[in-house]
Design a protein around this motif. Sequence first.
Motif, mmCIF file in Angstrom:
data_model
loop_
_atom_site.group_PDB
_atom_site.id
_atom_site.type_symbol
_atom_site.label_atom_id
_atom_site.label_comp_id
_atom_site.label_asym_id
_atom_site.label_seq_id
_atom_site.Cartn_x
_atom_site.Cartn_y
_atom_site.Cartn_z
ATOM 1 N N ASN A 77 27.211 46.192 25.723
ATOM 2 C CA ASN A 77 27.348 44.931 25.009
ATOM 3 C C ASN A 77 28.194 43.420 25.615
ATOM 4 O O ASN A 77 28.387 42.985 25.146
ATOM 5 C CB ASN A 77 27.435 45.335 23.025
ATOM 6 N N ILE A 78 28.647 44.522 26.593
ATOM 7 C CA ILE A 78 29.516 43.443 27.047
ATOM 8 C C ILE A 78 29.557 42.654 27.698
ATOM 9 O O ILE A 78 28.056 42.265 28.322
ATOM 10 C CB ILE A 78 30.435 44.408 28.367
ATOM 11 N N THR A 79 29.738 41.303 27.916
ATOM 12 C CA THR A 79 29.350 40.365 28.779
ATOM 13 C C THR A 79 30.146 39.495 28.950
ATOM 14 O O THR A 79 31.921 39.390 29.156
ATOM 15 C CB THR A 79 29.229 39.382 27.103
ATOM 16 N N LEU A 80 30.513 39.082 31.008
ATOM 17 C CA LEU A 80 31.468 38.982 31.796
ATOM 18 C C LEU A 80 31.684 37.800 31.904
ATOM 19 O O LEU A 80 30.704 36.672 30.671
ATOM 20 C CB LEU A 80 30.489 39.682 33.299
ATOM 21 N N ASN A 81 32.775 37.661 32.678
ATOM 22 C CA ASN A 81 33.178 35.699 32.190
ATOM 23 C C ASN A 81 33.045 34.768 31.601
ATOM 24 O O ASN A 81 32.649 34.107 31.178
ATOM 25 C CB ASN A 81 32.279 34.363 33.524
ATOM 26 N N GLN A 82 33.443 34.911 30.078
ATOM 27 C CA GLN A 82 33.665 34.399 29.507
ATOM 28 C C GLN A 82 34.630 33.531 28.887
ATOM 29 O O GLN A 82 35.164 32.059 28.112
ATOM 30 C CB GLN A 82 33.161 35.247 27.593
ATOM 31 N N ARG A 83 35.607 33.761 29.890
ATOM 32 C CA ARG A 83 36.578 32.911 30.113
ATOM 33 C C ARG A 83 37.584 32.437 31.550
ATOM 34 O O ARG A 83 37.038 33.274 32.211
ATOM 35 C CB ARG A 83 38.270 33.012 28.999
ATOM 36 N N MET A 84 37.331 31.216 31.396
ATOM 37 C CA MET A 84 38.337 31.133 32.913
ATOM 38 C C MET A 84 39.356 31.668 33.388
ATOM 39 O O MET A 84 40.134 31.602 33.070
ATOM 40 C CB MET A 84 37.758 29.736 33.239
ATOM 41 N N ILE A 85 39.007 32.296 34.596
ATOM 42 C CA ILE A 85 40.605 32.533 35.424
ATOM 43 C C ILE A 85 41.017 32.347 36.402
ATOM 44 O O ILE A 85 40.247 31.848 37.900
ATOM 45 C CB ILE A 85 39.933 34.436 35.649
ATOM 46 N N PHE A 86 42.456 31.595 37.171
ATOM 47 C CA PHE A 86 42.896 30.386 37.457
ATOM 48 C C PHE A 86 43.775 31.358 38.242
ATOM 49 O O PHE A 86 44.002 32.637 38.046
ATOM 50 C CB PHE A 86 43.860 29.256 36.647
ATOM 51 N N ALA A 87 44.328 30.908 39.492
ATOM 52 C CA ALA A 87 44.513 31.412 39.984
ATOM 53 C C ALA A 87 46.861 31.690 39.807
ATOM 54 O O ALA A 87 47.182 32.355 40.418
ATOM 55 C CB ALA A 87 45.494 30.456 41.753
ATOM 56 N N ASN A 88 46.743 31.137 39.008
ATOM 57 C CA ASN A 88 48.013 31.702 38.552
ATOM 58 C C ASN A 88 47.907 32.398 37.753
ATOM 59 O O ASN A 88 48.788 33.022 36.712
ATOM 60 C CB ASN A 88 49.152 30.461 38.099
ATOM 61 N N GLU A 89 46.362 33.313 37.252
ATOM 62 C CA GLU A 89 46.641 34.383 35.905
ATOM 63 C C GLU A 89 46.376 35.823 37.250
ATOM 64 O O GLU A 89 45.805 35.690 37.809
ATOM 65 C CB GLU A 89 45.701 34.136 35.427
ATOM 66 N N LYS A 90 46.670 36.717 36.725
ATOM 67 C CA LYS A 90 46.209 38.349 36.899
ATOM 68 C C LYS A 90 45.296 38.522 35.935
ATOM 69 O O LYS A 90 45.970 39.050 34.705
ATOM 70 C CB LYS A 90 47.694 38.603 37.225
ATOM 71 N N PRO A 91 43.914 38.932 36.422
ATOM 72 C CA PRO A 91 43.173 39.202 36.011
ATOM 73 C C PRO A 91 43.446 40.905 35.615
ATOM 74 O O PRO A 91 43.626 42.090 35.937
ATOM 75 C CB PRO A 91 42.170 39.237 36.718
ATOM 76 N N VAL A 92 42.462 41.168 34.280
ATOM 77 C CA VAL A 92 42.936 42.820 33.576
ATOM 78 C C VAL A 92 41.660 42.942 33.731
ATOM 79 O O VAL A 92 40.171 42.160 33.549
ATOM 80 C CB VAL A 92 43.892 42.544 32.712
ATOM 81 N N ARG A 93 41.311 44.878 33.251
ATOM 82 C CA ARG A 93 39.830 45.092 32.839
ATOM 83 C C ARG A 93 39.391 43.906 31.692
ATOM 84 O O ARG A 93 38.218 43.996 31.586
ATOM 85 C CB ARG A 93 40.493 46.038 32.700
#
Length: 356
Positions: free
Chosen positions: A105-121
Amino acid sequence: MDQVRVHPKQVSKTKIEIIADPKVRGYHDLIVKGGAFYAVYDEESGLWSQDLQKLSELIDLDIDEFMAEYKKPEGFDVQPMYMQSISNGQWNRYISSIKNLADSNITLNQRMIFANEKPVREDYATTQLPYAVEKGDISAYDKLMSTLYAPDEREKLEWGIGALIDGNDIEYIQKMFVIFGDPGTGKSTVLKIMEMMFPGYITYFSSEELGKGYQFATAPFKSSPLIGIEHDGDLSKLWKNTILNEIASHEELIINEKGIRQYTIRPKTMLFMGTNKPVKITDSKSGLIRRLIDITPTGNTLGPDEYMDAMNHIRFELGGIAYHCREVYRKLGRARYDKYIPTEMIAKTNDIYNFV
């Protein structure tokens, strides 16, 4: 990759194969929907990938890691059964076995990740935008938008774009944006700017197919994208608006893809459409009335050279544009258009309303 279990399998008295078993311990690294592969987590980038090739690469890296620590039994030939080796048939068996896994039931890309952020799982993001949201020069954007749109109309668009960038209220905003005007008045221009700003967060839909309830009309929304765009839509002959309302109001939506069993998602998608024809609104109780925000260009345009120069410069203003739109949204607030009624659009398609 915690999701994949790698282990040795003795296949003869002298041979051991190292294989990957798709039996899982939860949805830590692999997402399945409709009995098919949906996404896999790449720890190196911090992003999720929907590319099957990436899945095979990650599994083979797991096999290599296992091989580096595995102590080969004396007298045995040990052979790694890589996913990217077509001849051993492991890849087909692995993909086939995924069909037996329960949907996530996981949904991807529900908020925007910008260049100054470090994405996590836990961001469940598949893409990272190449710019940061920060105050900057937007002179080319300002020149173009102030020509194409009157202040109130421009404000509607920037409020919608700003809501996407702010990201905190999208699921509570039940609106779709329709830019209505003659050909060549700049309807697609703002959509092209959005394409520059949000690569990876956009899907393209057919309003006509959604309005007519075509079998696979919902397939473009399978990833629950934040933005749906149609450059040249037509809702002048709308058969029914049920699916459009479901998307705009973020209700449960049945996804019907070719070759995959149906599954449901709850999209946070915001729809933006350009059209030369008015949206057909003939029912006073239509859900479109409270969800539609109509935008009309001024009809003024820049010359060809000025236009191209502005669009080229806008590519370097994306962070500043994002900051500006976010500030517009935060200034106006989430409830700015809660009671908005598209009276001009209704008048164009409802003869009784127009007469009254």
